[in-house]
Design a protein around this motif. Structure first.
Motif, PDB file in Angstrom:
ATOM      1  N   MET A   1       0.852  -1.175   0.000  1.00 55.26           N
ATOM      2  CA  MET A   1       0.000   0.000   0.000  1.00 55.26           C
ATOM      3  C   MET A   1       0.897   1.237   0.000  1.00 55.26           C
ATOM      4  SD  MET A   1      -2.951   1.068   2.737  1.00 55.26           S
ATOM      5  CE  MET A   1      -4.117  -0.100   2.150  1.00 55.26           C
ATOM      6  N   SER A   2       0.599   2.159  -0.866  1.00 58.94           N
ATOM      7  CA  SER A   2       1.403   3.374  -0.940  1.00 58.94           C
ATOM      8  C   SER A   2       0.968   4.360   0.150  1.00 58.94           C
ATOM      9  CB  SER A   2       1.259   4.013  -2.319  1.00 58.94           C
ATOM     10  OG  SER A   2      -0.030   4.560  -2.466  1.00 58.94           O
ATOM     11  N   LYS A   3       1.782   5.387   0.326  1.00 62.24           N
ATOM     12  CA  LYS A   3       1.476   6.394   1.348  1.00 62.24           C
ATOM     13  C   LYS A   3       0.171   7.125   1.036  1.00 62.24           C
ATOM     14  CE  LYS A   3       6.269   7.199   2.534  1.00 62.24           C
ATOM     15  NZ  LYS A   3       7.368   8.162   2.607  1.00 62.24           N
ATOM     16  N   GLU A   4      -0.046   7.405  -0.237  1.00 64.41           N
ATOM     17  CA  GLU A   4      -1.279   8.106  -0.626  1.00 64.41           C
ATOM     18  C   GLU A   4      -2.506   7.233  -0.398  1.00 64.41           C
ATOM     19  OE1 GLU A   4       1.435   7.943  -2.720  1.00 64.41           O
ATOM     20  OE2 GLU A   4       2.140   9.956  -2.197  1.00 64.41           O
ATOM     21  N   GLN A   5      -2.369   5.941  -0.682  1.00 65.73           N
ATOM     22  CA  GLN A   5      -3.485   5.019  -0.447  1.00 65.73           C
ATOM     23  C   GLN A   5      -3.778   4.900   1.039  1.00 65.73           C
ATOM     24  OE1 GLN A   5      -1.914   1.577  -2.456  1.00 65.73           O
ATOM     25  NE2 GLN A   5      -3.221   1.905  -4.258  1.00 65.73           N
ATOM     26  N   LEU A   6      -2.739   4.868   1.858  1.00 64.63           N
ATOM     27  CA  LEU A   6      -2.925   4.798   3.307  1.00 64.63           C
ATOM     28  C   LEU A   6      -3.629   6.042   3.825  1.00 64.63           C
ATOM     29  CD1 LEU A   6      -2.362   3.353   6.005  1.00 64.63           C
ATOM     30  CD2 LEU A   6      -0.176   4.587   6.070  1.00 64.63           C
TER      31      LEU A   6
ATOM     32  N   GLY B   1      -5.548   8.084   2.109  1.00 63.51           N
ATOM     33  CA  GLY B   1      -6.919   8.084   1.600  1.00 63.51           C
ATOM     34  C   GLY B   1      -7.822   7.132   2.360  1.00 63.51           C
ATOM     35  N   MET B   2      -7.304   5.942   2.635  1.00 62.59           N
ATOM     36  CA  MET B   2      -8.101   4.953   3.369  1.00 62.59           C
ATOM     37  C   MET B   2      -8.445   5.451   4.774  1.00 62.59           C
ATOM     38  SD  MET B   2      -7.137   1.069   4.465  1.00 62.59           S
ATOM     39  CE  MET B   2      -5.958   1.642   5.667  1.00 62.59           C
TER      40      MET B   2
END
Length: 90
Positions: A1-6, A8-9
């Protein structure tokens, strides 16, 4: 999981939790507030059910912003820390 996905989640999760909490609190507050006012003021006359929609909207907006900030701000520090370093602390 990328930082942006983390980020966003966790932002979505924070907004959902704040939204559910605000909605549940407003609904129960309106019901119990009306029931309490009707019980306490029933001897003096009719009690009308009126909802202050501007105040309700302001409470929901503030709760959503607070939930978003409370979930996103700690993520900034967590996203910078590597998993190995975080596990080494415990």
């Amino acid at each position: 999981m990328s930082k942006e996905q983390l980020r966003g989640m966790l932002a979505i999760e924070g907004v959902l939790i704040a939204g559910v909490g605000a909605t549940l609190g407003i609904v129960l507050g309106l019901i119990f507030g009306w029931a309490g006012a009707a019980t306490a003021l029933s001897l003096t006359g009719d009690v009308r059910y009126a909802v202050p929609w501007t105040n309700v909207g302001a409470v929901v907006a503030i709760a959503l912003v607070a939930g978003l900030l409370a979930s996103v701000l700690p993520v900034r520090a967590a996203a910078r820390t590597s998993p190995v370093a975080a596990l080494g602390v415990e």
